[in-house]
Design a protein around this motif. Structure first.
Motif, PDB file in Angstrom:
ATOM      1  N   GLU A   1     -84.413 -39.519  12.120  1.00  0.00           N
ATOM      2  CA  GLU A   1     -82.956 -39.535  12.223  1.00  0.00           C
ATOM      3  C   GLU A   1     -82.414 -40.965  12.184  1.00  0.00           C
ATOM      4  O   GLU A   1     -81.437 -41.261  11.475  1.00  0.00           O
ATOM      5  CB  GLU A   1     -82.537 -38.832  13.510  1.00  0.00           C
ATOM      6  CG  GLU A   1     -81.042 -38.699  13.703  1.00  0.00           C
ATOM      7  CD  GLU A   1     -80.699 -37.946  14.981  1.00  0.00           C
ATOM      8  OE1 GLU A   1     -79.538 -37.501  15.086  1.00  0.00           O
ATOM      9  OE2 GLU A   1     -81.572 -37.804  15.869  1.00  0.00           O
ATOM     10  N   LEU A   2     -83.048 -41.857  12.929  1.00  0.00           N
ATOM     11  CA  LEU A   2     -82.591 -43.240  12.965  1.00  0.00           C
ATOM     12  C   LEU A   2     -82.778 -43.925  11.609  1.00  0.00           C
ATOM     13  O   LEU A   2     -81.899 -44.658  11.138  1.00  0.00           O
ATOM     14  CB  LEU A   2     -83.335 -44.011  14.052  1.00  0.00           C
ATOM     15  CG  LEU A   2     -82.972 -43.650  15.499  1.00  0.00           C
ATOM     16  CD1 LEU A   2     -83.986 -44.251  16.463  1.00  0.00           C
ATOM     17  CD2 LEU A   2     -81.562 -44.113  15.840  1.00  0.00           C
ATOM     18  N   ALA A   3     -83.925 -43.689  10.974  1.00  0.00           N
ATOM     19  CA  ALA A   3     -84.191 -44.309   9.678  1.00  0.00           C
ATOM     20  C   ALA A   3     -83.247 -43.783   8.607  1.00  0.00           C
ATOM     21  O   ALA A   3     -82.738 -44.545   7.772  1.00  0.00           O
ATOM     22  CB  ALA A   3     -85.642 -44.062   9.271  1.00  0.00           C
ATOM     23  N   ASP A   4     -82.982 -42.475   8.630  1.00  0.00           N
ATOM     24  CA  ASP A   4     -82.048 -41.910   7.660  1.00  0.00           C
ATOM     25  C   ASP A   4     -80.653 -42.477   7.877  1.00  0.00           C
ATOM     26  O   ASP A   4     -79.943 -42.793   6.911  1.00  0.00           O
ATOM     27  CB  ASP A   4     -82.030 -40.389   7.787  1.00  0.00           C
ATOM     28  CG  ASP A   4     -81.108 -39.736   6.774  1.00  0.00           C
ATOM     29  OD1 ASP A   4     -81.449 -39.727   5.580  1.00  0.00           O
ATOM     30  OD2 ASP A   4     -80.028 -39.248   7.179  1.00  0.00           O
ATOM     31  N   GLY A   5     -80.257 -42.638   9.115  1.00  0.00           N
ATOM     32  CA  GLY A   5     -78.947 -43.204   9.404  1.00  0.00           C
ATOM     33  C   GLY A   5     -78.782 -44.609   8.864  1.00  0.00           C
ATOM     34  O   GLY A   5     -77.674 -45.018   8.507  1.00  0.00           O
ATOM     35  N   LEU A   6     -79.879 -45.351   8.785  1.00  0.00           N
ATOM     36  CA  LEU A   6     -79.848 -46.710   8.242  1.00  0.00           C
ATOM     37  C   LEU A   6     -79.903 -46.724   6.717  1.00  0.00           C
ATOM     38  O   LEU A   6     -79.738 -47.786   6.098  1.00  0.00           O
ATOM     39  CB  LEU A   6     -81.026 -47.517   8.788  1.00  0.00           C
ATOM     40  CG  LEU A   6     -80.997 -47.853  10.279  1.00  0.00           C
ATOM     41  CD1 LEU A   6     -82.354 -48.391  10.727  1.00  0.00           C
ATOM     42  CD2 LEU A   6     -79.890 -48.872  10.585  1.00  0.00           C
ATOM     43  N   GLY A   7     -80.163 -45.570   6.115  1.00  0.00           N
ATOM     44  CA  GLY A   7     -80.275 -45.511   4.657  1.00  0.00           C
ATOM     45  C   GLY A   7     -81.576 -46.062   4.131  1.00  0.00           C
ATOM     46  O   GLY A   7     -81.642 -46.566   3.001  1.00  0.00           O
ATOM     47  N   LEU A   8     -82.653 -45.957   4.908  1.00  0.00           N
ATOM     48  CA  LEU A   8     -83.931 -46.547   4.509  1.00  0.00           C
ATOM     49  C   LEU A   8     -84.662 -45.749   3.442  1.00  0.00           C
ATOM     50  O   LEU A   8     -85.553 -46.283   2.771  1.00  0.00           O
ATOM     51  CB  LEU A   8     -84.857 -46.691   5.731  1.00  0.00           C
ATOM     52  CG  LEU A   8     -84.412 -47.642   6.842  1.00  0.00           C
ATOM     53  CD1 LEU A   8     -85.514 -47.768   7.883  1.00  0.00           C
ATOM     54  CD2 LEU A   8     -84.043 -49.015   6.284  1.00  0.00           C
ATOM     55  N   PHE A   9     -84.339 -44.478   3.301  1.00  0.00           N
ATOM     56  CA  PHE A   9     -85.099 -43.634   2.379  1.00  0.00           C
ATOM     57  C   PHE A   9     -84.521 -43.721   0.972  1.00  0.00           C
ATOM     58  O   PHE A   9     -83.343 -43.387   0.761  1.00  0.00           O
ATOM     59  CB  PHE A   9     -85.106 -42.190   2.867  1.00  0.00           C
ATOM     60  CG  PHE A   9     -85.683 -42.009   4.237  1.00  0.00           C
ATOM     61  CD1 PHE A   9     -86.925 -42.534   4.558  1.00  0.00           C
ATOM     62  CD2 PHE A   9     -84.982 -41.324   5.225  1.00  0.00           C
ATOM     63  CE1 PHE A   9     -87.466 -42.385   5.824  1.00  0.00           C
ATOM     64  CE2 PHE A   9     -85.509 -41.158   6.495  1.00  0.00           C
ATOM     65  CZ  PHE A   9     -86.761 -41.696   6.800  1.00  0.00           C
ATOM     66  N   PRO A  10     -85.315 -44.133  -0.016  1.00  0.00           N
ATOM     67  CA  PRO A  10     -84.818 -44.205  -1.393  1.00  0.00           C
ATOM     68  C   PRO A  10     -84.321 -42.858  -1.912  1.00  0.00           C
ATOM     69  O   PRO A  10     -83.395 -42.808  -2.724  1.00  0.00           O
ATOM     70  CB  PRO A  10     -86.042 -44.686  -2.190  1.00  0.00           C
ATOM     71  CG  PRO A  10     -86.913 -45.369  -1.180  1.00  0.00           C
ATOM     72  CD  PRO A  10     -86.700 -44.622   0.092  1.00  0.00           C
ATOM     73  N   ASP A  11     -84.926 -41.770  -1.429  1.00  0.00           N
ATOM     74  CA  ASP A  11     -84.526 -40.417  -1.824  1.00  0.00           C
ATOM     75  C   ASP A  11     -84.327 -39.607  -0.540  1.00  0.00           C
ATOM     76  O   ASP A  11     -85.270 -39.004  -0.023  1.00  0.00           O
ATOM     77  CB  ASP A  11     -85.603 -39.790  -2.707  1.00  0.00           C
ATOM     78  CG  ASP A  11     -85.214 -38.416  -3.241  1.00  0.00           C
ATOM     79  OD1 ASP A  11     -84.254 -37.816  -2.715  1.00  0.00           O
ATOM     80  OD2 ASP A  11     -85.894 -37.935  -4.167  1.00  0.00           O
ATOM     81  N   PRO A  12     -83.104 -39.583  -0.007  1.00  0.00           N
ATOM     82  CA  PRO A  12     -82.879 -38.864   1.253  1.00  0.00           C
ATOM     83  C   PRO A  12     -83.238 -37.389   1.186  1.00  0.00           C
ATOM     84  O   PRO A  12     -83.679 -36.810   2.182  1.00  0.00           O
ATOM     85  CB  PRO A  12     -81.374 -39.059   1.504  1.00  0.00           C
ATOM     86  CG  PRO A  12     -81.025 -40.297   0.760  1.00  0.00           C
ATOM     87  CD  PRO A  12     -81.887 -40.287  -0.462  1.00  0.00           C
ATOM     88  N   ALA A  13     -83.070 -36.763   0.016  1.00  0.00           N
ATOM     89  CA  ALA A  13     -83.411 -35.345  -0.117  1.00  0.00           C
ATOM     90  C   ALA A  13     -84.914 -35.137   0.028  1.00  0.00           C
ATOM     91  O   ALA A  13     -85.356 -34.171   0.661  1.00  0.00           O
ATOM     92  CB  ALA A  13     -82.922 -34.806  -1.453  1.00  0.00           C
ATOM     93  N   LEU A  14     -85.713 -36.026  -0.561  1.00  0.00           N
ATOM     94  CA  LEU A  14     -87.168 -35.941  -0.413  1.00  0.00           C
ATOM     95  C   LEU A  14     -87.559 -36.119   1.047  1.00  0.00           C
ATOM     96  O   LEU A  14     -88.387 -35.369   1.576  1.00  0.00           O
ATOM     97  CB  LEU A  14     -87.854 -37.005  -1.263  1.00  0.00           C
ATOM     98  CG  LEU A  14     -89.374 -37.137  -1.069  1.00  0.00           C
ATOM     99  CD1 LEU A  14     -90.093 -35.883  -1.544  1.00  0.00           C
ATOM    100  CD2 LEU A  14     -89.911 -38.376  -1.794  1.00  0.00           C
ATOM    101  N   ALA A  15     -86.967 -37.118   1.706  1.00  0.00           N
ATOM    102  CA  ALA A  15     -87.283 -37.357   3.119  1.00  0.00           C
ATOM    103  C   ALA A  15     -86.935 -36.138   3.958  1.00  0.00           C
ATOM    104  O   ALA A  15     -87.701 -35.738   4.845  1.00  0.00           O
ATOM    105  CB  ALA A  15     -86.529 -38.586   3.617  1.00  0.00           C
ATOM    106  N   ALA A  16     -85.787 -35.534   3.705  1.00  0.00           N
ATOM    107  CA  ALA A  16     -85.381 -34.346   4.463  1.00  0.00           C
ATOM    108  C   ALA A  16     -86.347 -33.190   4.221  1.00  0.00           C
ATOM    109  O   ALA A  16     -86.731 -32.476   5.161  1.00  0.00           O
ATOM    110  CB  ALA A  16     -83.962 -33.949   4.079  1.00  0.00           C
ATOM    111  N   ALA A  17     -86.747 -32.989   2.964  1.00  0.00           N
ATOM    112  CA  ALA A  17     -87.675 -31.900   2.654  1.00  0.00           C
ATOM    113  C   ALA A  17     -89.010 -32.105   3.344  1.00  0.00           C
ATOM    114  O   ALA A  17     -89.598 -31.160   3.888  1.00  0.00           O
ATOM    115  CB  ALA A  17     -87.856 -31.798   1.142  1.00  0.00           C
ATOM    116  N   ARG A  18     -89.500 -33.337   3.336  1.00  0.00           N
ATOM    117  CA  ARG A  18     -90.786 -33.613   3.987  1.00  0.00           C
ATOM    118  C   ARG A  18     -90.669 -33.455   5.505  1.00  0.00           C
ATOM    119  O   ARG A  18     -91.593 -32.947   6.149  1.00  0.00           O
ATOM    120  CB  ARG A  18     -91.272 -35.010   3.600  1.00  0.00           C
ATOM    121  CG  ARG A  18     -91.736 -35.081   2.161  1.00  0.00           C
ATOM    122  CD  ARG A  18     -92.338 -36.428   1.795  1.00  0.00           C
ATOM    123  NE  ARG A  18     -93.032 -36.333   0.508  1.00  0.00           N
ATOM    124  CZ  ARG A  18     -93.727 -37.307  -0.058  1.00  0.00           C
ATOM    125  NH1 ARG A  18     -93.840 -38.489   0.554  1.00  0.00           N
ATOM    126  NH2 ARG A  18     -94.327 -37.115  -1.212  1.00  0.00           N
TER     127      ARG A  18
END
Length: 392
Positions: free
Chosen positions: A363-380
């Protein structure tokens, strides 16, 4: 984007809506590595290793490393202009990666650094010793590792040694051991003071549990060989102590902060100086950290802090007590970001943190925008939660 159901405090679940797009980067990475250098600070990221998920090895067995994925992650860091601190505790040195694995990691990473023009420094320790040893044996073990790192044309980082901590009877034993090693070194090294929060076996390092006395011994080592010490890495999670220590360093000796709780203020510095960086948190923060330092390169301290300060909450979460298990969160984020295909760690260390801890890291990393593909991160993340009994 659909929500992710995360574990809620006190039981049950709570809905989290991931962001739609990653944080935009300030400078595009160079695909072949060796990105444009940072100029105002020397910055190393201590890098994790990627396990081979297909290897049938027990937790206490030798590490099985996915070399292609491990080296690809280092190229990712170099492509953003960061240096790589190799075979440190972030690479699970002494927590799943033995000396044979670390030696191979050093050889491969140093060769890759040379090929792409990336900066690299490598950990030198005594972890080939598996039984209590006397001081001469400890010194010989250090020399073996120092010789390997120098033969690979990498900068040595003299790491704190569990074996030396057990064998040393006084501060003089540290002065003699480090003095001998510094005389042997062909180029200036980085000295590493790793606190017991990262490794309980290092309690009382430099010959005293009194940190003021230990600091005096540490400074004696440096003062006796300033031409052989490029800098010091301090990992005590005490900003005031680090600032006081760096003000006492001989001219020309750098302070590399290893403080994963206070790094923005320490790197920004004050009227009396600043710290460079050698940080485990810059493994998941790599592109963002590089962007922040590029802002600092222009003299914009305020902009640097505005970008980097919000990352401290994530870092403090990953490095919470027991701090030595921060590697689990680091590898989780690398998987979620798409840098590796799985969440498996050498030694089975993926089980070292709780599911709520991992969910909060996401949650914290996603909030910072660290994931190049947020949809992939969410799916994983949904797949991990489902396997652990949190329905999505």
């Amino acid at each position: 984007m659909s929500t992710v159901l995360l574990p809620a405090e006190g039981g049950g679940t709570r809905a989290y809506t991931p962001r739609e797009a990653p944080r935009p980067t300030r400078a595009a990475p160079r695909p072949t590595g060796g990105g444009s250098p940072l100029t105002s600070r020397t910055v190393f990221s201590a890098a994790h290793v990627v396990a081979d998920p297909y290897a049938d090895v027990p937790p206490e067995g030798p590490a099985a490393v996915d070399w292609d994925a491990t080296l690809a992650f280092r190229r990712h860091l170099w492509s953003h202009g960061l240096g790589v601190a190799e075979a440190m505790d972030t690479a699970q040195r002494g927590m799943g990666l033995d000396w044979a694995g670390a030696a191979e990691l050093i050889r491969r990473s140093a060769a890759e650094a040379k090929a792409v023009g990336g900066r690299i420094a490598c950990g030198v320790g005594t972890d080939q010793l598996t039984a209590p040893a006397d001081l001469l044996t400890v010194r010989t073990a250090y020399e073996e590792q120092l010789e390997l790192v120098e033969s690979c044309d990498a900068q040595p980082i003299l790491m704190a040694s569990r074996a030396l901590s057990a064998a040393a009877a006084s501060p003089d034993d540290y002065l003699e051991t480090y003095g001998h090693l510094l005389r042997q070194a062909t180029e200036p090294v980085i000295l590493h003071w790793l606190g017991p929060m990262f490794d309980p076996a290092l309690e009382g390092y430099w010959g005293s549990a009194d940190l003021d006395a230990a600091t005096d011994t540490f400074l004696q080592v440096i003062a006796a060989h300033p031409d052989k010490v490029d800098g010091i890495k301090v990992s005590l999670l005490d900003a005031d102590r680090e600032i006081a220590l760096r003000r006492r360093l001989p001219r020309g000796v750098r302070c590399y902060t290893g403080d994963d709780f206070h790094y923005p203020e320490l790197i920004a510095g004050d009227d009396h100086g600043f710290s460079h960086a050698l940080l485990g948190i810059f493994d998941p923060l790599g592109p963002l950290a590089a962007d922040a330092v590029r802002i600092l390169d222009t003299g914009d301290v305020k902009g640097f802090r505005e970008l980097l300060d919000p990352t401290v909450a994530l870092s403090r979460h990953l490095f919470r007590t027991p701090t030595r298990y921060y590697k689990t969160g680091v590898v989780l984020l690398a998987w979620l970001a798409g840098h590796q295909s799985h969440f498996t760690m050498v030694g089975g260390l993926q089980s070292a943190r709780s599911l709520p801890h991992l969910a909060r890291a996401y949650e914290l990393a996603d909030g910072l925008g660290l994931f190049p593909d947020p949809a992939l991160a969410a799916a994983r993340m949904r797949s991990l939660l489902t396997v652990h009994g949190v329905p999505q």
